[in-house]
Every structure is written in structure tokens, then in C-alpha cells.
Enzyme design. Structure first.
Site, PDB file in Angstrom:
ATOM      1  N   ASP B  74       0.818  -1.206   0.000  1.00  0.00           N
ATOM      2  CA  ASP B  74       0.000   0.000   0.000  1.00  0.00           C
ATOM      3  C   ASP B  74       0.860   1.267   0.000  1.00  0.00           C
ATOM      4  O   ASP B  74       0.495   2.280  -0.598  1.00  0.00           O
ATOM      5  CB  ASP B  74      -0.954   0.004   1.211  1.00  0.00           C
ATOM      6  CG  ASP B  74      -2.174  -0.902   0.997  1.00  0.00           C
ATOM      7  OD1 ASP B  74      -2.442  -1.287  -0.165  1.00  0.00           O
ATOM      8  OD2 ASP B  74      -2.866  -1.202   1.979  1.00  0.00           O
ATOM      9  N   ALA B 186      -6.569   2.826   7.701  1.00  0.00           N
ATOM     10  CA  ALA B 186      -5.144   2.926   8.034  1.00  0.00           C
ATOM     11  C   ALA B 186      -4.982   3.525   9.431  1.00  0.00           C
ATOM     12  O   ALA B 186      -5.588   3.038  10.378  1.00  0.00           O
ATOM     13  CB  ALA B 186      -4.431   3.752   6.955  1.00  0.00           C
TER      14      ALA B 186
END
Lengths: 291, 291, 291, 291
Positions: B74, B186
């Protein structure tokens, strides 16, 4: 819990900021003590504020005095507690304007409280401190908490934790708070930790923004030895250990951070009828009164 | 949502670590594209790994290419997204070993997926980015989050927040996360923020370890202008603003930190039948399957 | 902690569901014990499953036996613990397929574990129980938790709480969980409570969905007497008290609900080398292993 | 947002409790409106309190009136909103003693506010409602939330959730709150949900005490169709669905619970300069003022 004692030599400790309220409170305490015939020793900050040359380091006041009056906020008391705990003398906290969890006597009630203390009419409680040991650095004490922080970086840190010889887990987070019951109303509470009742012989381990959502605060026995080891994947320059948010330690690679209950507990004096839960209700805005 | 398009010039972007799996995946992507007759441009990292001299900065690939294949985690995709969003070319993320929220194609399915993409058989979604503006410094973009951090200190910072012209509040905390829906899985999630569905036109403001326990995450419209001002009581040297945890900005005294939705959204390509909630279930360990 | 003892008369207790795995495990335990020459008494459920007529109520097994083997899930062990704690005999939990916090031995390791137990090679730990007293109703025990619930209504309930004689606060919420360390991994955890290490002499009070956001879980000494009083504004028909989610009590108007540590602790046997934190890591999906 | 309109026929709606303050406020509103020459229709509760025989059901007031004044708390306004939303007439909320999120005008400012409203000097905002549909039962509306509850039992319930056609997950918990932005300051907040700004076109799904710790609140588009299905392992007698904690629905086995945004939004009138965040700060005790 109240005992008649005769305090003969009193330490006057204050924070440094020369506000009129602090000056008044300090002068008023001094007048009271002198009238009472008690010997008084001043901390450096107190002496400066009163324009007197005879201020002493806080740590040295424990040898000569048998009671310390601390005027300021919880921060002033935290510092004094670490300096004086080993001397065994009790502390009495006077707040300036804002009720603290530790400094719970307001200036206008100070003289009544001192009178009561001299008459033996008070309550004493003991609060545990933590001792943080990192090889190669001087041990540090903490009344609230020992905190492992990410430092100077936006990335989480990785570390492993042991409780005595039991491996608790490997975590990624912004840090870890090891909190005493006293510290459970401070930073640990902001981090999502539980409140611990003040006399509980227990420590709370509170991860800060943990990556794994099931990494929840855990409460362990006060006699536990907590060992934290920074993972090899984390640069030790980006980790720091603080005690009460004041003293600071490095966390070098491969060196254990060991946190244990300090041998000596702090003695805190309170007015008779002191009610910790009432302070909780006031400070946390629970705002509901007993029936 | 699937459209037949003819991608003619493909950018190959990778992270820098020379693992065998990355080398294999990169080589395999290159072979596939050459066989397909597509033009290929390499990022500097990709070129280095393949021992080729013709690597280009990621930002410059947007002008010449009409699709970017990003191989890594990511983090690699976050970086590429910020560099390429303004070019308007879509991104396709290949993960190396561990499913990501953004890089959702595994290496062994890569060639099938590329084949499907060339046949127009894919889904495209748009993800908003944030633009963080601080006077005197260059604007920065973020696909996940703009984060105000305490920096290099163990003390909370103080700041005020506005949503458009409405004053939200003054807070003391370790910081504030302004998160996109993409970023809600996140850091904001570790900070106690809610999940936001990927296409929602909304931002989450998530305070980090707030001093006031009722300071909870708040979700506002994606068109909101968020303004943060550091309080005079906080030393600006102890505050830092980061974008996706990568780019970093100073927060000088008296200067507003302004966060807004960026004008252009990122185009992300996914396999047909892409299921965001399945990734959530897998990554968050919900572990329960549909009936 | 391991002691050689000679267990002579064993109770076999199981849950009622006649699954092949349960039947196998039960039969296998019986064979092992008979071969070993131990006397065996069966609970009613166990006898039914084995088509034997000599099942006895669980509570009566404590008088005749010196060890109880409990085959099932944590629920079966919770029930057996409340029935057998006062007899003082230790319990050993065999899980069926899914590791439990309390039933930590898998069926295929059962015979090895029993062999070890007969050879004195095991660990014993003590777990506190709670006793819930409401005037006019029979006291109930709980190994996990005593829970005050809103009942049969969508509205919050109001109540006041005391710890010993100290007033803690008045709250509005969906209820209150009083949890032992054992219960801290059960319902209290879902309610946002902290983990408590198993041997800690402490209780956690965890409000369920409290109206006031600063009403956080609080951990108090295990010797505390918790008193809960339903407010006059709440209809007592809409309140219920449950023990381990199994036994249930009314909460009539103006009658105190008193929760205290039960006099006798439960004795639980574990394999030598038993590791509570490893079970935590497994059950909570922390999924990271020691270095 | 302020528009001059001429309100000619006003509905006066109140809660039933005959407190002196409510009687005064009602009488004062009536006097003001009669002086102004407006026609007035009374709800049944209002008429009873004023000893008048001409009270009408709240739902029927929408046809004849062009504005409704609601005197009471948030609960009174929630009920009126569900009854009147389809008529399209705006609501104005007067609180009795305690500021509400919805009833934001205090009785002593009421006449000034009414004067301003008649002069077109006010702000109007729209708030979405939810419609809950369960086959075989009448649809119900909710301004705050549709809540799936465990009912009459101490055990968690199991259910599966879909957002449009996407399977979100299977959960075990005490229930699920589907909340509007309006409801995000109500029960959803106690359940750990985020605040949503009032005009956001979004719904929050907040699990109540979820068994899996990573089951976090999720915010989805306001146009989403939420489908909830009770698992076969849960007895439907132990599940109930409530709308604003007031209306109640059964959740029969195998029947979907469908929650969607209602077609018509509620129109709420506020004083010019209305500040939602200020109400938040006041009600949540953030207690810090703008610089």
C-alpha cells in the site's frame, strides 16, 4: 487512618511561575508555619518567588524536613514525589485555581487544612511509584507512568512485551503506557485505559493507537516486572522512554526496558473525609450527585 | 462500470527492495506487456531492479503513459497516487505476498488480470485525495490522511479546528488525523476512527489520545475546508504535519493548516467483481463468511 | 505450582449435545480412568450420552469426587464451577474443537494430560468467583461476571453505584458489568473493558453504552463490596441481573444489588507450562509470535 | 438560507407532562400567535394541558398547518418528526430547561424567535429520516436510528448485514444501530459511533458490544439499502427492532430487515446564526471556547 503526629520542620515547594495567587499562597503558608513555630525550608523556586536567598534543591529537603507542602498543579507534585519518595516524608498538595487529582486542597482552605494536619486530623494514603531501568542509564522514577513513545517520526514502532517471564505479545503501535493507579487518570486515560482505584496494587499496560485492533489495555499485578524490547525493524533513534512526561531515556537497540514497582511508596496527606471518587466525578464531568 | 479501452503505453512502478518475488513479478509483467505489443516505461526503482538504464521519475510517467501498474505494498501505491493523480491515468496495484487495501491483486493472478484489463473487463473506482496547504510551503497531497502530530516531545499539543467557517472546538491531544475514506482503514482506524465506505464523499477528523474524553471522531462532508490553528501555548517546533506518513510539513506559529479535497480523484482499477468488504473482512480478521 | 496428588474418584461432566466428537471424548476419558483404576461418577448429561442410568446432579459430584473433568466449552465449565466451587475439588477443562479461555485441553491431548495429572505433573491456579446478593432472593455465584441489564425495553436504565461505602456515581446506560479477571476476556471485553491478568485480586466495573462518554471502566480491589441501586426513574421490571449470563435475578425497587468476591476460589488444573498469554494471543488474533 | 415566508396556520405540539414551565410556555406561545393573527391548531397533549376540547392527533396537523412549534425535549420532536415529515411542514423546537440537539430554543427566547420567524429571519435545514421495512409489518420511520436489539435475554444475537448487494459481514453482538447524522449524537454515540455532521448524506452502522473486537462502526452512503438478516442460531423472539427507541417491530425468522433513507427529509427551523458545533460543545462538555 488519622494519626496525631508532630510535624516540626516543613518544606515549602512551589512551581516557578510568579503569579499573584502563587505569591499570596506561598506567603500565607509561610506566615501560618512561622506562627505555629515550625521550622521552614524553601525549595529553590519558592525562595526565588519570595526573594529569599536560602532555597534548596527539592531532593535535599527530604533529609531535613518531616512534611512537604507542594503548591502548584499535579505536575509540580509529580516532580516533588520522584525527588522525595525515598526520604519517606509525606506530601500535601495545594492546587492553584484548578482542582488536581493529586493537589486537592484549594488555597483558601489551605490554612484550615494545615491546622488540621498539625492537630493530627488528616488521612494518609500510599501511592506506588514505578522504577524504569535501562542498562547504561540512570534509573528513573515515575508516579504516573513510564511511556514508550515513537519519537520524531510518523511511523509506528514495533516492540515485544513480557510480564515477568511470560511473553505477552509483539505489537506495532505509537507506543505503550505503563501506568500506576495514580497515572490511570492521566495520559493512560486519554489512551483508552481503564481507571484504577488509587490503592490497587496493579499496573495498566495501555498500547497507544495499536495497529491490531484487539490489542487492548491489560491490568497486571503491581509486583510484575514489565520488560519491553524494541524490535530490530524499528530504529532506536525513533523511540524514547519518558517518566511522568518529564524525565526522558533513550531506548538503545537490543537493550531491555524494565519497569517495576519502586520499593518505597509515596505518602500523600489529604483532608479527613477525602473522597477520590468525588474528584473523579468533578474532573471527568460525570456531574451527577449522590442521592 | 467496466469499459473497453485500449491501453497503449504502460508505466511499471515498483518498490526498491530487490526481493526475488519482486524481481520475478516485474519481469513477468514486462514479458506480458511486450508480448501484448504495449509500450512500457519504467520507474527508476523498476529500472534499477531490472538493470536497465532508462528509469524515469514516477511523476513524469503520467505524461507518456495511459496506465500505471504498481508492484509493492500500500505504501508504494500511496506514493505513486500522489505523483500521478493529476495526470489522470489509472493505477493497478499488485501486492507482494500480503493483501493490501489498495494493492489487491496477487502476483500469480497478475497476468490474468492484465489480460482482462486489456480486454476491458475490469472495474474502476475513484478515490479522493486531500490537499494540505500551509502558507510559505508547497502544498502536499495525501490519499490516506493528513496528520497533525506532536513531535519530539511527550506533551500534548493544543489547537483549534474549523469546518468551513464553523468553529468545531479547541482540543488538547497527541494530534489530529484528517482521513479520507481510503485512509479510514489505516492510521485513523488505530486512532479509534470509524470505517468509511470507499466512495463516500466525506472526511473523518480523528483526535489522537484526546485529553477530553468526549472528543470523539467526527465525519464531515468531503467538500469541507478544514482549518487547524496551533494554539499559542504550544511550541510550533513540537508540531509536525505529515501526508500519508511520508511527506512532512512544518506548522509555524499563527499560520493556518488548511486541508481540502484535491480537485482530481485517483482512478483505481480492480478485477471485475472486486469486493471491498471482503478485503475488510480478511484484513480485519472478521473471519466470518456469507451464508 | 505442581504437586503430586492421588486422585481416586473422578467426576465426568459434559455438555448435553450428542455430537460424535463429544461421545468419543467421553468414552475415551471413561476408558482411560477405568484402566487407571479410578472410580468414576457421571453427571446427568454424561450418563445420558453414554446410555447409562447412574447420572448425578453436578452439585452432588463434589462430595464424592476429588477431581472433575469437564468436557465442553467455556459455558459448561462456568456452570460446573458455580456448582462445585464450594466442594473445593479442582476442575480440568477439555474443549471440543475450539480452544476456550477456561477449557484449554484439546481432546487428542486429553489422555496425555490425564496421565500427567495422575503423575502430579500439572499446574493449579485459583480463580475468584463473585457472589451476588439481592434481599429476598437466593444468592448466585458467577465465575465471569454479574451483569445488570436493561431488559425488554429500548431505553437506558439509571442506577447508582458504591464501592464499599464510597459513592462512585449515578449513571445512565444499557447496564453495568461487574467482572472478575476470568470474565475480563468475555462480555466485559466486548463492552470495552480492560483485560485483567487471571490471578489479579481485582474487579472491573464496565458500563454498557454509557450515556456520559467519560464513564469509563474502573478496576477496584477484589475485596470491594459493590452496591448498585436502581434509580426511582427506572421501572424495575425493565432491569434484570444475570450471573455468567446463565442464572438470573430480579432487581426490585429500593433493594440493593450487592456483589462481593465469593469466599472460596475455584481450583483450575492446567498442563504444566500452561501459558495464559498464549491463549490470549490465539483467541484475540494478535497472531504475532515471540522472537 | 433565510427566506421570507408567511406562516398562517400554526400547530402547537407539546409533551404531556403538566409542569408549570410547560403550561407557561404553551400559554405564552398561544398568546403570541393570536396577537399575530395566526390561526392555531393544538395537538391532543397541548389541548389537554390548556383545558381545551379541540386537540387533534399530531399526524393530522400536517394537512391544515404550515408550521409546527414543538415544545418539550428531543423525544417530543422525534415523535412529531415521524408524524409530520410527509406533510412537508417545517418544525421549530422549544426546549424546556435543558438544551437539546433538536430543540434548541429556550422558552425565554421563544417569542423573539417566533417574531423573527414571522419576519422570515431564520435558518432552515433538512434532516434525513430512515424507513425500516419488515415484510408483513407496517413500515416505520426514524429520525435518529433504527436499532436491532437483543431482547429479553442475556445472550448475544447473530445476524448478517448487507450494504446494497454487498455482503458486509456476519456478526455476534448485543445489536446493531443504523443511525442518521441526527442520531449520531444519540444512542449511536454511547455505542462508540462517530459524530456525523448534520447535513451529511450518510448512515452509520454501529455494532453494540460486538464479540469480534475489530467490528468497528462503518459509515456508508445515505443512499445505501441496509439489509439485516437474523441468523438461524438466534431465536427471533429474542430480537426486536426499534425506531427512535419508540416504535417497535418484530424480527421474524428468515425475514429481511431493510433500512433505507426515507423519501422526504424533515425541515427544521433554527434561529439565524444557529451553530450546530456550539450545541455539540455544550452538550458534550468540550467546554472550550473559540479564541
Amino acid at each position: 487512618m488519622s494519626t496525631r503526629t508532630s510535624f516540626k520542620h516543613i518544606a515549602l515547594i512551589s512551581k516557578p511561575d510568579a503569579t499573584p495567587q502563587l505569591l499570596d499562597t506561598l506567603a500565607s503558608a509561610l506566615r501560618f508555619l512561622e506562627k505555629r513555630g515550625a521550622a521552614v525550608s524553601l525549595s529553590e523556586n519558592s525562595a526565588d518567588l519570595l526573594n529569599r536567598p536560602d532555597g534548596l534543591p527539592v531532593a535535599s529537603l527530604g533529609q531535613r524536613c518531616d512534611l512537604a507542602i507542594v503548591i502548584g498543579g499535579d505536575g509540580t507534585l509529580l516532580h516533588s514525589a520522584r525527588e522525595l519518595v525515598d526520604s519517606g516524608i509525606p506530601l500535601l498538595g495545594i492546587n492553584l485555581g484548578r482542582l488536581g487529582f493529586l493537589v486537592d486542597i484549594s488555597p483558601d482552605l489551605m490554612c484550615d487544612m494545615l491546622e488540621a494536619v498539625f492537630n493530627g486530623d488528616y488521612e494518609q494514603e500510599e501511592r506506588m511509584l514505578l522504577r524504569c531501568s535501562i542498562e547504561g542509564q540512570q534509573d528513573q522514577l515515575a508516579l504516573n507512568d513510564v511511556v514508550l513513545h515513537k519519537w520524531n517520526i510518523a511511523r509506528m514502532i514495533e516492540y515485544e512485551t513480557w510480564v515477568n517471564n511470560g511473553f505477552l505479545g509483539a505489537q506495532r503501535s505509537d507506543g505503550l503506557i505503563v501506568s500506576t493507579p495514580t497515572g490511570s487518570t492521566a495520559y493512560a486515560l486519554s489512551g483508552g485505559g481503564p481507571l484504577l482505584s488509587p490503592g490497587l496494587d496493579a499496573l495498566a499496560l495501555v498500547p497507544i493507537c495499536p495497529h491490531t485492533l484487539s490489542n487492548r489495555p491489560i491490568v497486571v499485578s503491581g509486583s510484575s516486572r514489565i520488560t519491553i524490547r524494541i524490535s530490530g525493524r524499528t530504529d532506536p533513534d525513533h523511540v524514547r522512554v519518558t517518566c511522568d512526561g518529564q524525565a526522558s531515556l533513550q531506548a538503545p537497540p537490543g537493550v531491555d526496558i524494565v519497569v517495576r514497582r519502586h520499593d518505597t511508596a509515596l505518602r500523600l496527606l489529604h483532608p479527613a473525609g477525602h473522597d477520590h471518587y468525588q474528584i473523579l466525578r468533578t474532573k471527568l464531568g460525570w456531574g451527577e450527585s449522590p442521592p
